[in-house]
Design a protein around this motif. Structure first.
Motif, short mmCIF file in Angstrom:
data_model
loop_
_atom_site.label_atom_id
_atom_site.label_comp_id
_atom_site.label_asym_id
_atom_site.label_seq_id
_atom_site.Cartn_x
_atom_site.Cartn_y
_atom_site.Cartn_z
N GLY A 154 37.41 40.36 35.44
CA GLY A 154 36.96 41.47 34.57
C GLY A 154 37.73 42.87 34.94
O GLY A 154 37.40 43.79 34.24
N GLY A 155 38.33 42.71 35.90
CA GLY A 155 38.98 43.90 36.38
C GLY A 155 39.95 43.44 37.72
O GLY A 155 39.88 42.36 38.10
N THR A 156 40.80 44.44 37.93
CA THR A 156 41.88 44.23 39.22
C THR A 156 41.38 44.83 40.36
O THR A 156 41.22 46.27 40.29
N LEU A 157 41.26 44.40 41.43
CA LEU A 157 40.68 44.81 42.55
C LEU A 157 41.59 45.81 43.14
O LEU A 157 41.10 46.50 43.98
N SER A 158 42.93 45.62 43.00
CA SER A 158 43.71 46.93 43.52
C SER A 158 43.50 48.13 42.64
O SER A 158 44.14 49.15 43.52
N ASN A 159 42.74 48.20 41.76
CA ASN A 159 42.30 49.55 41.38
C ASN A 159 41.11 50.19 41.90
O ASN A 159 40.61 51.00 41.58
N TYR A 160 40.75 49.27 43.02
CA TYR A 160 39.14 49.77 43.69
C TYR A 160 39.39 49.86 45.17
O TYR A 160 40.00 49.04 45.66
N ALA A 161 38.53 50.70 45.68
CA ALA A 161 38.20 50.70 46.98
C ALA A 161 37.30 49.67 47.31
O ALA A 161 36.30 49.58 46.47
N VAL A 162 37.40 48.85 48.18
CA VAL A 162 36.34 47.81 48.33
C VAL A 162 35.61 47.90 49.88
O VAL A 162 36.07 48.56 50.75
N GLY A 163 34.30 47.45 49.91
CA GLY A 163 33.55 47.36 51.03
C GLY A 163 32.77 45.91 51.12
O GLY A 163 32.35 45.54 50.00
N ASN A 194 38.34 48.90 52.75
CA ASN A 194 39.69 48.75 52.67
C ASN A 194 39.83 49.75 51.31
O ASN A 194 39.28 49.67 50.18
N SER A 195 40.63 50.86 51.72
CA SER A 195 41.02 51.86 50.67
C SER A 195 41.93 51.09 49.42
O SER A 195 42.29 49.99 49.47
#
Length: 124
Positions: free
Chosen positions: A26-35, A51-52
């Motif tokens: 439902g979305g592209t992770l490269s558009n998000y900072a993740v933890g 990860n930024s």
């Protein structure tokens, strides 16, 4: 709105390794900072890796630095957490989370999207 699903948890003896994966839809992770966070029974949710959005910056608390590694696979839309030299105190439910900004936060309240969690148990 991105949905996150963790996998890869399990039981391991102290000193062993596990690799957790978090798959996004439902979305592209490269558009998000993740933890990655963890929560042990009776304890608050704790930041263990981040990860930024660009993927260029990673963050770890001292408790896991040198043992845990966060990485992304943008082609698969996933983020992984490699955990080595595991200790009994690493036992917890592990969650991945995402926030639609550039930088990582160590505060769980600043993440908008969460997976359901995966159990990691480390025996001595």
């Amino acid at each position: 709105q991105v949905q996150l699903v963790e996998s890869g948890g399990g039981s391991v003896q102290a000193g062993g390794s596990l690799r957790l994966s978090c798959a996004a839809s439902g979305g592209t992770l490269s558009n998000y900072a993740v933890g990655w966070f963890r929560q042990a029974p009776g304890k608050e949710r704790e930041f263990v890796a981040g990860n930024s959005r660009s993927g260029g910056s990673t963050y770890y608390p001292d408790s896991v630095k040198g043992r845990f590694t966060i990485s992304r696979d943008n082609a698969k839309n996933t983020v992984a957490l490699q955990m080595n030299s595991l200790k009994p105190e690493d036992t917890a439910v592990y969650y991945c989370a995402a926030r639609r900004v550039r930088i990582v936060s160590t505060l769980p309240t600043e993440y908008n999207y969460w997976g359901q969690g995966t159990q990691v148990t480390v025996s001595s």
